[in-house]
Each structure stands twice: as structure tokens, then as C-alpha cells.
Enzyme design. Structure first.
Site, PDB file in Angstrom:
ATOM      1  N   GLU A 185       0.789  -1.241   0.000  1.00 29.32           N
ATOM      2  CA  GLU A 185       0.000   0.000   0.000  1.00 29.32           C
ATOM      3  C   GLU A 185       0.819   1.289   0.000  1.00 29.32           C
ATOM      4  O   GLU A 185       0.836   2.044   0.974  1.00 29.32           O
ATOM      5  CB  GLU A 185      -0.951   0.015   1.202  1.00 29.32           C
ATOM      6  N   GLU A 238      -5.542  -8.612   1.482  1.00 31.30           N
ATOM      7  CA  GLU A 238      -6.192  -8.164   2.720  1.00 31.30           C
ATOM      8  C   GLU A 238      -7.657  -7.898   2.431  1.00 31.30           C
ATOM      9  O   GLU A 238      -8.007  -7.409   1.353  1.00 31.30           O
ATOM     10  CB  GLU A 238      -5.591  -6.852   3.267  1.00 31.30           C
TER      11      GLU A 238
HETATM   12  C1  BGP Z   1      -4.295  -1.732   5.591  1.00 31.55           C
HETATM   13  C2  BGP Z   1      -2.938  -2.079   6.132  1.00 31.55           C
HETATM   14  C3  BGP Z   1      -2.968  -3.002   7.299  1.00 31.55           C
HETATM   15  C4  BGP Z   1      -4.116  -2.776   8.263  1.00 31.55           C
HETATM   16  C5  BGP Z   1      -5.430  -2.521   7.550  1.00 31.55           C
HETATM   17  C6  BGP Z   1      -6.541  -2.073   8.475  1.00 31.55           C
HETATM   18  O1  BGP Z   1      -4.229  -0.501   4.975  1.00 31.55           O
HETATM   19  O2  BGP Z   1      -2.159  -2.668   5.119  1.00 31.55           O
HETATM   20  O3  BGP Z   1      -1.704  -2.944   7.894  1.00 31.55           O
HETATM   21  O4  BGP Z   1      -3.801  -1.874   9.212  1.00 31.55           O
HETATM   22  O5  BGP Z   1      -5.293  -1.564   6.546  1.00 31.55           O
HETATM   23  O6  BGP Z   1      -6.447  -0.721   8.710  1.00 31.55           O
HETATM   24  P1  BGP Z   1      -6.740  -0.057  10.108  1.00 31.55           P
HETATM   25  O7  BGP Z   1      -5.863  -0.779  11.071  1.00 31.55           O
HETATM   26  O8  BGP Z   1      -6.378   1.369   9.980  1.00 31.55           O
HETATM   27  O9  BGP Z   1      -8.173  -0.253  10.354  1.00 31.55           O
END
Ligand code: BGP
Length: 467
Positions: free
Chosen positions: A165, A372
Site C-alpha cells: 500500500e 487483505e
Molecule cells: C491496511 C494495512 C494493514 C491494516 C489494515 C486495516 O491498509 O495494510 O496494515 O492496518 O489496513 O487498517 P486499520 O488498522 O487502519 O483499520
């Protein structure tokens, strides 16, 4: 009959800073996140990853749970300063041993490792030395780090990705100032982004030169934006958003060049990215083998009449802030008919089918992993049981959406929900949970299976038939 191929990978994901803890154990160097999260006012109630899920010390217990869940693959990241405390130079053998043992443990349980090289925890030493991603020296440093990882783990790991990302760590690090290095400098941000693409290309080149058997990819978050109306101004705003969120981030790694319209816009506004001789060829000759697609939500785009020119204010949503410096040209608005999470992320499973379709439309048949996808929520505990039914609903709808994309002919090879276990949410602390496994932070970080654990077990066992 399941739409999912027989060898489809059912995994789950984590990232080093969010899960490992042991932030200064056994010779590890500090990362920019170790430093940033200790600055006042940077994260929710000052939470940090010093301890996180303490996966560093409990990985055997965690891998046993992964095996019980039935996972056939596990996506995790390597902490660069754990293996190279100063970013380059001296190797920390204790750090190498941790990952090596983790990989062996996974393989013993028939779980295929997928490594992310960079999930945002840059060695602080490199930030101090030449400004991190803003300094061109980073390209050599990243290549040294990548080569070390290939050399030590490439005999046992065949799925790799370079970056996670870019829009988030560059957008929030250089445009909105919410992540390290806390800057609001679009010119520097665009140049830093160029260094990320060059680093990716060099690391892909090294992967092939070293003859590592396997595939290497690049991971982006893809929120298929939709225009809020069909009026020409909103459509134009949406086209720009799509150019920034998708084309800017995937073209350089899948086509080996920047999208011309976006490049002209960046150069007209900021005079960057600056190219050195050989940059264009490096990008062109080293496109990736697959893409990783992270998907959580949809965002609606509208014209931005509020500001003239460039606006660096963020809407407060990760990934929407900054818009690589062009946010003045569009804005993110709420969908009046949308269903939103407690963190205001629109739940929109169709968007995942749509995202895959857009990738195929622009880039043709590239292998895709959903790296993810998940629901962040405060899970209710009733009589000691963690009842995360909303997560089950969210994931089952999104798995169906992946199934539809496969039916349409997409080459999707794996699905990695975020996340295997409850871990640190970068700016939201430990209250925003994503895992199949709950961590009792009041009781020595004891692990407890949630309702979704049993559900995902069935999904995996039935290869996606029983949702
Ligand atoms: C993505 C990242 C993860 C994780 C996820 C959830 O952008 O790659 O590392 O954090 O988002 O986001 P958040 O923890 O801000 O809800």
C-alpha cells in the site's frame, strides 16, 4: 460446486509492526514507527507496537492455531530493522533466526509463507541518514535488504511481495502528515513514490538474477471509487481519483511506466518525479509477476468546489487523504444509501468483484491474490465468548464477491483476510479488532478463538462452498 480452484490458497495476513512486539529485543534496530508512535498525540491514546501480540515470542503457539484453522498460506512481513538494525550493513543474526524459525514452523504445518518485504516499518537509521524514501539512496538500501531476505529465506519461500500500500505510507507520510515522517510536502511525496517504484523494480530484478524460484508481486489497496452522480463534473473528479488511486500505483509495476495524464499533471504542478538516466528502462524491464489487492471499502467521489488548486487536508480516512497532492481536484463524500462500519468505512462487497474487473480491464490477465480484506470492529464478549458475527457476515459476502470474479474468468489464486489475530491498528490502537483470534490484553495476552474461527475453518475445509 465451489468456484474456487483446487489449489486456491486460504490464508490470513498480518504485518510485523502490528503483531510482533519485541520492538527492541535481541539486537533489533528501531523503525520509524517505533519512534513516531512514542511522540505525543500521534496515535489513539498513545498506543504503540512495543508489545503488540508478542508474536515474536509466541509464534509457535500462533502457528499451531493457524494449522488448526486450516490455513494453507500465511502472509506476514519482515521487519527491516530486525534483520538490518541500521538499514544496511551489519546483519542481526537473531532477527534472521526468528524469521527462519517461523518459516520452518509454517512449512512443518504445510502452511505456505507469503512474505511482504515492506509493510511500513522503515529503519529509523535510514530516515535519519538520507530522509528515508525521499532520498535516492533508498533504492540501493532496499535492494541490499531484499537480497539478504532472498538469500536467507528464498530456499523455502516462493511467494513474495515488495511493498504494501504505497498510497498509504506515502500519502499519509508525505501528504497529510499522519504517518511518519509526518510531512506535508507533495513534491517530496511524489519523488519518494518514484523511489518506491524504482526500489520495487530493482528488487524484482535481483529476485530474478538470483534465480529465486517463485513469484514476486506488489500490493495496493484498491477502493473502487464510484462517482456520486452522473454529472460531468463528478465523473471528471472520479476519473482523476481513479488515475491516482489505481493507475498511478499499478501502471509502473504492471506496465513499467507511469500513466501519461497523471505524470503530466504531477510534472506541471510540482516538477516531479525527477528521472535519472536508466530509470525508465529499469521500470520497463522489471514488471511484477502478480498483484496483491487489499480491499476494505468503497469511496464515493465528487467534484471539489470547496477549494481552488491543491488541498492537503485529509478526510480522516486512511487512503483518502492527500490524493497524492491532487485532492483539490476531487473530494470523498459519504454515500447517503451506504452501510458503514463504526469507523465510517462503507461495506460494499460488490466493490471487490468490481475492483478485480477493473484490474483485468486495464492490465489483462494478471494473477491476483486478495492480500487483505476484513472488518474492523469492537467485538462483543458474551459469557466469555467473542461473538463476531458481523465479521462472519462481512467476510462471507466478500468471499462470494471473489467467487463471482472467478466465475467471470479472473485468475484469483488466494484470499488472505485481515487479520489472523487481533493486532495493532496503526492509528486506532487495539480497540479496532480484525482477527479470528482474540487477545486478552488484561490476561497475559492469552489467545482465544472467536466465533469466526470456527466459521473460517469450515470455509477452508469446504474450499469456499460453506459460507
Ligand atoms: C491496511 C494495512 C494493514 C491494516 C489494515 C486495516 O491498509 O495494510 O496494515 O492496518 O489496513 O487498517 P486499520 O488498522 O487502519 O483499520
Amino acid at each position: 460446486m465451489s468456484q474456487f480452484p483446487k489449489d486456491f490458497l486460504w490464508g490470513a495476513a498480518t504485518a510485523a509492526y502490528q503483531v510482533e512486539g519485541a520492538h527492541d529485543a535481541d539486537g533489533k534496530g528501531l523503525s520509524v514507527w517505533d519512534v513516531f508512535s512514542h511522540l505525543p498525540g500521534t496515535t489513539h491514546e498513545g498506543t504503540n507496537g512495543d508489545v503488540a501480540a508478542d508474536h515474536y515470542h509466541r509464534f509457535k503457539e500462533d502457528v499451531a492455531l493457524m494449522a488448526e484453522l486450516g490455513m494453507t498460506s500465511y502472509r506476514f512481513s519482515i521487519s527491516w530493522p530486525r534483520v538490518l538494525p541500521n538499514g544496511t550493513g551489519e546483519v542481526n543474526e537473531a532477527g534472521i533466526k526468528f524469521y527462519s524459525d517461523l518459516i520452518d514452523e509454517l512449512l512443518r504445518h504445510n502452511i505456505r509463507p507469503m512474505i511482504t518485504l515492506y509493510h511500513w516499518d522503515l529503519p529509523q537509521a535510514l530516515q535519519d541518514k538520507f530522509g528515508g524514501w525521499a532520498g535516492r539512496e533508498i533504492v540501493d538500501a532496499f535492494d541490499e535488504y531484499a537480497r539478504l531476505c532472498y538469500q536467507r529465506f528464498g530456499d523455502r519461500v516462493d511467494l513474495w511481495s515488495t511493498f504494501n500500500e504505497t498510497i498509504v505510507f506515502i500519502g499519509m507520510g508525505y501528504f497529510t502528515g499522519q504517518h511518519p515522517p509526518k510531512l506535508k510536502d507533495p513534491k517530496l511525496g511524489i519523488q519518494a513514490c518514484h523511489h518506491v517504484f524504482l526500489s520495487n523494480a530493482r528488487a524484482v530484478k535481483s529476485f530474478r538474477e538470483m534465480g529465486i524460484k517463485g513469484q514476486i508481486g506488489f500490493v495496493n489497496v484498491l477502493q473502487p471509487n464510484d462517482p456520486i452522480s452522473q454529472e460531468p463534473e463528478d465523473i471528471r473528479a472520479w476519473e482523476i481519483a481513479e488515475g491516482i488511486y489505481t493507475h498511478w500505483l499499478y501502471d509502473p509495476v504492471l506496465k513499467g511506466e507511469y500513466p501519461r495524464d497523471m505524470l503530466e499533471m504531477a510534472q506541471a504542478a510540482f516538477g516531479v518525479p525527477e528521472f535519472h538516466p536508466g530509470d525508465a528502462e529499469l521500470l520497463k524491464e522489471n514488471i511484477v509477476d502478480f498483484i496483491g489487492l487489499n480491499y476494505y471499502k468503497r469511496e464515493m467521489v465528487a467534484r471539489n468546489d470547496d477549494v481552488q488548486g491543491f488541498d492537503l487536508n485529509t478526510s480522516g480516512q486512511k487512503g483518502s487523504g492527500g490524493g497524492m497532492g491532487f485532492k483539490g481536484l476531487f473530494k470523498i463524500v459519504k454515500n447517503p444509501n451506504g452501510v458503514y462500519t463504526d469507523w465510517d468505512w462503507e461495506i460494499y462487497p460488490e466493490g471487490l468483484t468490481d475492483a478485480i474487473g477493473r484490474i483485468r480491464h486495464r492490465y489483462g490477465e494478471v494473477p491476483i491474490y486478495i492480500t487483505e480484506n476484513g472488518l474492523g470492529a469492537k467485538d462483543p464478549i458474551v459469557d466469555g465468548a467473542v461473538l463476531d458475527q458481523p465479521r462472519i457476515d462481512y467476510l462471507s459476502e466478500h468471499i462470494r464477491a471473489v467467487g463471482r470474479a472467478i466465475e467471470q474468468g479472473a485468475d484469483v489464486r488466494g484470499y488472505y483476510p485481515w487479520s489472523f489475530i487481533d493486532l495493532l491498528s496503526w492509528l486506532n490502537g487495539y480497540q479496532k479488532q480484525y482477527g479470528f483470534v482474540y487477545i486478552d490484553r488484561e490476561n497475559n495476552l492469552a489467545r482465544k478463538k472467536k466465533l469466526s474461527f470456527e466459521w473460517y475453518q469450515k470455509v477452508i475445509r469446504s474450499n469456499g462452498d460453506e459460507l
